[in-house]
Design an enzyme around this catalytic site. Sequence first.
Site, PDB file in Angstrom:
ATOM      1  N   SER A 139       0.869  -1.130  -0.143  1.00 40.15           N
ATOM      2  CA  SER A 139       0.069  -0.139   0.119  1.00 40.15           C
ATOM      3  C   SER A 139       0.894   1.278  -0.108  1.00 40.15           C
ATOM      4  CB  SER A 139      -0.876   0.069   1.307  1.00 40.15           C
ATOM      5  OG  SER A 139      -1.287   1.293   1.531  1.00 40.15           O
ATOM      6  N   TYR A 152      -1.932  -0.824  10.726  1.00 40.57           N
ATOM      7  CA  TYR A 152      -1.817  -1.106   9.441  1.00 40.57           C
ATOM      8  C   TYR A 152      -0.745  -0.539   8.822  1.00 40.57           C
ATOM      9  CZ  TYR A 152      -3.972  -0.971   4.216  1.00 40.57           C
ATOM     10  OH  TYR A 152      -4.237  -1.175   3.194  1.00 40.57           O
ATOM     11  N   LYS A 156       2.356  -2.750   6.686  1.00 39.94           N
ATOM     12  CA  LYS A 156       2.669  -2.325   5.140  1.00 39.94           C
ATOM     13  C   LYS A 156       4.084  -1.953   5.072  1.00 39.94           C
ATOM     14  CE  LYS A 156      -1.421  -3.315   3.854  1.00 39.94           C
ATOM     15  NZ  LYS A 156      -1.824  -4.869   2.871  1.00 39.94           N
TER      16      LYS A 156
HETATM   17  N1  LIG Z   1      -8.819  -0.450  -1.201  1.00 38.62           N
HETATM   18  C1  LIG Z   1      -7.620   0.155  -0.970  1.00 38.62           C
HETATM   19  O1  LIG Z   1      -7.650   1.587  -1.038  1.00 38.62           O
HETATM   20  C2  LIG Z   1      -6.255  -0.297  -0.778  1.00 38.62           C
HETATM   21  C3  LIG Z   1      -5.311   0.496  -0.910  1.00 38.62           C
HETATM   22  C4  LIG Z   1      -3.946  -0.072  -0.645  1.00 38.62           C
HETATM   23  C5  LIG Z   1      -3.591  -1.254  -0.386  1.00 38.62           C
HETATM   24  N2  LIG Z   1      -4.954  -2.243  -0.338  1.00 38.62           N
HETATM   25  C6  LIG Z   1      -4.577  -3.675   0.144  1.00 38.62           C
HETATM   26  O2  LIG Z   1      -5.055  -4.260  -1.133  1.00 38.62           O
HETATM   27  C7  LIG Z   1      -5.288  -5.769  -0.426  1.00 38.62           C
HETATM   28  C8  LIG Z   1      -6.753  -6.025  -0.754  1.00 38.62           C
HETATM   29  O3  LIG Z   1      -7.459  -5.263  -0.089  1.00 38.62           O
HETATM   30  P1  LIG Z   1      -8.843  -4.699  -0.899  1.00 38.62           P
HETATM   31  O4  LIG Z   1      -8.720  -3.239  -0.897  1.00 38.62           O
HETATM   32  O5  LIG Z   1      -9.114  -5.535  -2.014  1.00 38.62           O
HETATM   33  O6  LIG Z   1     -10.032  -5.210   0.091  1.00 38.62           O
HETATM   34  P2  LIG Z   1     -11.158  -6.305   0.039  1.00 38.62           P
HETATM   35  O7  LIG Z   1     -11.566  -6.181   1.627  1.00 38.62           O
HETATM   36  O8  LIG Z   1     -12.297  -5.695  -0.965  1.00 38.62           O
HETATM   37  O9  LIG Z   1     -10.628  -7.473  -0.200  1.00 38.62           O
HETATM   38  C9  LIG Z   1      -9.734  -8.150   0.473  1.00 38.62           C
HETATM   39  C10 LIG Z   1     -10.166  -9.679   0.652  1.00 38.62           C
HETATM   40  O10 LIG Z   1      -9.181 -10.281   1.624  1.00 38.62           O
HETATM   41  C11 LIG Z   1      -9.736 -11.152   2.419  1.00 38.62           C
HETATM   42  N3  LIG Z   1      -9.303 -11.441   3.643  1.00 38.62           N
HETATM   43  C12 LIG Z   1      -9.416 -10.501   4.816  1.00 38.62           C
HETATM   44  N4  LIG Z   1      -8.718 -11.208   5.712  1.00 38.62           N
HETATM   45  C13 LIG Z   1      -8.142 -12.394   5.243  1.00 38.62           C
HETATM   46  C14 LIG Z   1      -7.545 -13.526   5.550  1.00 38.62           C
HETATM   47  N5  LIG Z   1      -7.235 -13.514   6.919  1.00 38.62           N
HETATM   48  N6  LIG Z   1      -7.501 -14.629   5.034  1.00 38.62           N
HETATM   49  C15 LIG Z   1      -7.874 -14.650   3.576  1.00 38.62           C
HETATM   50  N7  LIG Z   1      -8.489 -13.759   3.021  1.00 38.62           N
HETATM   51  C16 LIG Z   1      -8.727 -12.369   3.721  1.00 38.62           C
HETATM   52  C17 LIG Z   1     -11.340 -10.612   2.419  1.00 38.62           C
HETATM   53  O11 LIG Z   1     -12.323 -11.433   2.867  1.00 38.62           O
HETATM   54  C18 LIG Z   1     -11.544  -9.795   1.301  1.00 38.62           C
HETATM   55  O12 LIG Z   1     -12.445 -10.868   0.227  1.00 38.62           O
HETATM   56  C19 LIG Z   1      -5.191  -5.535   1.111  1.00 38.62           C
HETATM   57  O13 LIG Z   1      -3.752  -6.159   1.725  1.00 38.62           O
HETATM   58  C20 LIG Z   1      -5.102  -3.864   1.381  1.00 38.62           C
HETATM   59  O14 LIG Z   1      -4.467  -3.814   2.394  1.00 38.62           O
HETATM   60  C21 LIG Z   1      -5.960  -1.684  -0.425  1.00 38.62           C
END
Ligand SMILES: NC(=O)c1ccc[n+]([C@@H]2O[C@H](COP(=O)([O-])OP(=O)(O)OC[C@H]3O[C@@H](n4cnc5c(N)ncnc54)[C@H](O)[C@@H]3O)[C@@H](O)[C@H]2O)c1
Length: 250
Positions: A139, A152, A156
């Site tokens: 992230s 968080y 990261k």
């Molecule tokens: N959305 C943003 O703005 C953003 C920005 C930077 C980084 N990220 C990162 O992207 C990654 C994906 O997140 P997203 O934004 O798509 O969110 P999201 O919640 O839509 O998807 C994440 C998925 O991971 C699953 N998950 C959570 N805990 C888990 C576990 N213990 N084991 C297996 N699966 C698990 C959830 O059920 C979900 O389906 C994360 O690592 C998040 O930190 C997101």
Amino acid sequence: MNFAGKVAAVTGGGSGIGLALAEKLAALGCRVAVGDVHADRLPEVRRRIPGALAMALDVADPAQVSEFAERTVAEFGAVHVVCANAGIIGPLGERLWEVPDAGWRRVIDVNLLGVVSTLRAFVPRLLANPPGHVGITASMAAVTTSATMPAYYATKHALLSIADSLQLQFARDGHDVGVSVLLPAQVTTRLGESLSDVDAPGNPRGISPAEVADRFVTAVRDRRLHVFTHPGSSALATARMAQVTGETTP
Ligand SMILES: NC(=O)c1ccc[n+]([C@@H]2O[C@H](COP(=O)([O-])OP(=O)(O)OC[C@H]3O[C@@H](n4cnc5c(N)ncnc54)[C@H](O)[C@@H]3O)[C@@H](O)[C@H]2O)c1
């Protein structure tokens, strides 16, 4: 890498960036395995990606991650790409010295040790079938600072370091396996729902998960390690480093 005929595994692939990565890789001809802790999201994954292996997976449990890797190889014969993507926000808005131990542990278990377990389970299998690639979803929280999400941000930051170390080790040992660490800013996903202590309405702003997946595929082809996805991200990272080196004050 030519993705056609390859096998890819994605953690947290039931939603958001993980689902977009799985769909993109499938569209390019990969056979895809998806693991997600929300088992209720798996039928939709199977519907959107015919032929996908979709299984319940909590990355915080190393035994489950190991089983995910075993089943991926049992189903498809090998694995070439792994996306360590699952993540949660964890404790929000509390003073970090007041965050209870359980809050720290869950976010570290999922965001940090979940990635470590994923590497432990998959990297030996990637090394057995080169060329391969490891994707880690970090992230912008890896290269910037925040007063509101200390746990968080800490996890990261750790993922950026792990990706760098992994790439150095692959290069040192002559392995034909690349590493890309994704550094997205806001993406329209359900991440807000992973907040443990507030009722959050998801994450309506930002770029689409599909755009992040496109960046990932380009990074794999270019063997690019650090992958920014938003305009201005590079400047933010540079500004942070200027603070660290004392050229500017926070
Ligand atoms: N959305 C943003 O703005 C953003 C920005 C930077 C980084 N990220 C990162 O992207 C990654 C994906 O997140 P997203 O934004 O798509 O969110 P999201 O919640 O839509 O998807 C994440 C998925 O991971 C699953 N998950 C959570 N805990 C888990 C576990 N213990 N084991 C297996 N699966 C698990 C959830 O059920 C979900 O389906 C994360 O690592 C998040 O930190 C997101």
